[in-house]
Design a protein around this motif. Structure first.
Motif, PDB file in Angstrom:
ATOM      1  N   GLN A 230      -4.494  -1.572  -1.175  1.00 57.11           N
ATOM      2  CA  GLN A 230      -4.949  -2.305  -0.001  1.00 57.11           C
ATOM      3  C   GLN A 230      -5.965  -3.354  -0.436  1.00 57.11           C
TER       4      GLN A 230
ATOM      5  N   GLY B  73      -0.350   7.277  -5.976  1.00 59.03           N
ATOM      6  CA  GLY B  73      -1.193   8.193  -5.224  1.00 59.03           C
ATOM      7  C   GLY B  73      -2.504   7.575  -4.782  1.00 59.03           C
TER       8      GLY B  73
ATOM      9  N   TRP C 257      -3.727   4.675  -2.039  1.00 56.77           N
ATOM     10  CA  TRP C 257      -3.464   3.645  -1.025  1.00 56.77           C
ATOM     11  C   TRP C 257      -4.515   2.565  -1.084  1.00 56.77           C
ATOM     12  N   LYS C 258      -5.784   3.015  -1.154  1.00 55.89           N
ATOM     13  CA  LYS C 258      -6.906   2.085  -0.950  1.00 55.89           C
ATOM     14  C   LYS C 258      -6.982   1.023  -2.036  1.00 55.89           C
TER      15      LYS C 258
ATOM     16  N   PRO D 195       0.816  -1.220   0.000  1.00 58.89           N
ATOM     17  CA  PRO D 195       0.000   0.000   0.000  1.00 58.89           C
ATOM     18  C   PRO D 195       0.850   1.271   0.000  1.00 58.89           C
ATOM     19  N   VAL D 196       2.016   1.204   0.671  1.00 61.09           N
ATOM     20  CA  VAL D 196       2.891   2.380   0.682  1.00 61.09           C
ATOM     21  C   VAL D 196       3.387   2.675  -0.735  1.00 61.09           C
TER      22      VAL D 196
ATOM     23  N   GLU E 146       0.669   4.301  -2.637  1.00 68.64           N
ATOM     24  CA  GLU E 146       0.492   5.708  -2.299  1.00 68.64           C
ATOM     25  C   GLU E 146       1.568   6.574  -2.937  1.00 68.64           C
TER      26      GLU E 146
END
Lengths: 274, 337
Positions: free
Chosen positions: B292, B286, B288-289, B278-279, B282
């Motif tokens: 995830q 851009g 994360w979700k 997830p990092v 991001e």
């Protein structure tokens, strides 16, 4: 099961919600994440994403690199600020609590966005008043107060508000200091904010920003604008503690005096680009 | 073999019971949610789905979206949004997340597939075209190998052989790949890649749902779905559709993330998936979700044996699977006979 062997800093502390009767049939999920049946509000506040310290460290490094490579990635600058700014946010929050006006802000939680600003009223204010100058700043530099990234990686809800307030007040800083949004203006404001707030992201921006300026601007930064910004940042009242929304009709010079900010040594014009 | 059947029946009963429990828990949660929800429009959506519970079957049944439980109707649109967001950075993220190993997995799929000139491939959920491009390259290299073999035999080609080589209608069947994806953004990226590679023939792009393919029966020699089947709402439906569009003798190939066999590797893989991916999402994309969701959906997908069972239930024969990278990825293959 793997939690037993996992280093402490990689575990997210969460509640376990166990289904009582048929736990042995429902597969135990590999992490201790709560069953997220309400995706709208996952975390302490809207938009909050839970992260472990390891993830925060990784985010800080990654976003720092990404922001350096592409300074227009404002979301990366925002993430860098959130992941590295915990201590500075705590001290800012304490300073706000100790100030009566700051305490009002923390309890009332005002937001600066186009929907909450009464633009017609502000346009009718006299020249030299804070509201009119702020409106002029927005128009001259073609910015809008709605473009701030939402806070996601701060785990405490009050600190998240402080971070958000800091972002929303940034444009007002430009107005107070009389700085446009070109590179030099932004660097001067960053120096001021670094001295005021102590956020590592501001300090990093303050150090790396000047690398992109030409020699003439660098000279003006180091001789007059920079020391002015640092001086005022250190001795000025905490800028987050001011309830700007109630001071639109106050004269800008009076407001500067109240905050112990000297008028800018040089007037910079927004038409100049780096 | 009787023991195997017995085990599979027990497994199916267990899955059915757990499915019932999840349904009950989900409906209780839905009710509690609708009572305490602050956001009015969200409440309205839930209430609508509850009222339609008797008439609309898709809203009534629930499924997983990562670790969340959602109704089946919701899942498709949520997955669509995820891939709409990630489409532009999809290939960059694949390389970053898998450290480039995904290329080896896709090459392995092609080697197992071993397509011969004249084969027709349907690549479902093939959005950005990785498998399609590899297929075309493989076919071309096979053709070159055949030509070299013919040359090395020292025979001069007859006029018939030469005229067969001319690109003309009614000659030998040309190999073609149809890339089918439910998401237009992913197909757009795929087409841009095709243009930049200069690939013009043998490739077509179709918008379609894996659970309801817009093709007639018995059309394709090969069907592949690489890292797409875990996003499908009803896997059994997708498998049935695959069986339908394949010619008799056609082969179904599925590349998907699966259960890691080695426990040490499993712990490392879990830590990497949940902490790092997830990092990366991001920082690079851009988002994360979406990433995830990606790592959670991998955990919810059936493991190798279960998926083999699903394929056999759908009607495939000679189902086998190969574990790649210690079980991180499994390649399942089955035939329509």
């Amino acid at each position: 099961m793997w939690l037993r062997y996992c280093p402490r800093f990689m575990i997210i502390r969460r509640q376990h919600i166990e289904l009582s009767t048929s736990a042995q049939f429902v597969q135990q999920l590999n992490t201790s994440r709560r069953d997220r049946s309400h995706s709208y509000y996952d975390g302490v506040y809207h938009g909050h994403i839970q992260t472990t310290p390891f993830q925060k460290a990784l985010l800080a490094v990654g976003s720092g690199v990404a922001a350096l490579q592409d300074p227009y990635r404002h979301d990366m600058v925002a993430v860098l600020g959130e992941t590295t700014g915990h201590l500075a946010l705590v001290s800012l929050r304490d300073r706000m609590r100790n100030d009566p006006e700051g305490l009002t802000i923390l309890t009332e939680r005002p937001r600066i966005r186009l929907s909450t600003l009464d633009l017609k009223n502000m346009a009718s204010l006299p020249d030299g008043s804070f509201g009119r100058e702020y409106l002029r700043f927005l128009e001259d530099n073609s910015v809008t107060p709605d473009s701030r990234t939402q806070v996601r990686f701060v785990d405490d809800e009050e600190l998240a508000y402080v971070m958000l307030r800091y972002r929303e007040v940034h444009d007002l800083m430009h107005t107070l200091l009389g700085m446009p949004t070109n590179m030099l203006g932004e660097v001067v404001v960053k120096w001021f904010e670094a001295a005021q707030t102590g956020l590592p992201m501001c300090a990093l921006g303050a150090v790396l920003g000047p690398l992109r300026l030409n020699a003439r601007r660098l000279q003006s930064l180091f001789t007059s604008l920079g020391p002015w910004a640092l001086r005022n940042g250190r001795r000025g009242r905490c800028v987050l503690s001011i309830f700007y929304e109630r001071r639109w009709d106050q004269n800008l010079e009076d407001l500067r005096q109240e905050l112990h900010i000297e008028p800018p040594p040089a007037t910079l014009h927004p038409s100049r680009k780096t | 073999m009787a023991a195997n059947i017995h085990c599979s029946i027990i497994n199916r009963k267990r899955n059915f019971l757990s499915h019932c429990v999840i349904n009950m828990a989900a409906s209780v949660r839905t009710f509690v949610r609708s009572l305490s929800r602050k956001n009015a429009c969200f409440t309205a959506v839930l209430r609508r789905s509850e009222c339609r519970g008797f008439t609309g079957a898709a809203e009534d049944r629930s499924t997983h979206f990562g670790f969340e439980t959602v109704s089946e109707a919701e899942k498709a649109s949520k997955v669509y949004k995820v891939f709409e967001n990630v489409a532009q950075k999809y290939d960059v993220m694949n390389d970053a997340m898998s450290l480039g190993i995904h290329r080896l997995w896709k090459d392995a799929l092609l080697h197992v597939m071993h397509p011969q000139p004249g084969a027709r491939l349907l690549d479902v959920a093939g959005g950005t075209g990785d498998i399609a491009f590899r297929f075309l390259d493989y076919i071309r290299s096979q053709q070159e190998k055949q030509q070299r073999r013919a040359m090395s035999l020292g025979q001069t080609p007859s006029w018939r052989d030469i005229s067969d080589g001319y690109p003309a209608g009614g000659g030998a069947p040309e190999s073609a790949v149809v890339v089918c994806d439910i998401n237009k953004e992913m197909l757009k990226v795929g087409r841009q890649r095709a243009d930049s590679r200069g690939v013009t023939t043998g490739l077509s792009w179709v918008v379609g749902d894996a659970e309801e393919l817009p093709f007639n029966d018995d059309q394709f020699d090969l069907y592949s779905i690489a890292f797409g089947i875990r996003n499908v709402t009803r896997i059994d439906q997708a498998l049935k559709e695959a069986l339908r569009v394949l010619k008799p003798g056609g082969r179904f190939l599925c590349l998907e993330f699966s259960k890691v066999t080695n426990p040490v590797l499993e712990r490392l893989y879990d830590a990497y998936s949940f902490q790092v991916i997830p990092v990366l999402g991001e920082v690079i994309a851009g988002d994360w979700k979406s990433y995830q969701y990606l790592v959670e959906s991998i955990r919810k997908f059936p493991d190798q044996e279960e998926f083999k069972g699903l394929m056999e239930d759908a009607g495939f024969f000679c189902v086998q699977y190969f574990n790649l990278t210690g079980g991180v990825v499994a390649l399942h293959s089955g035939f329509k006979l």
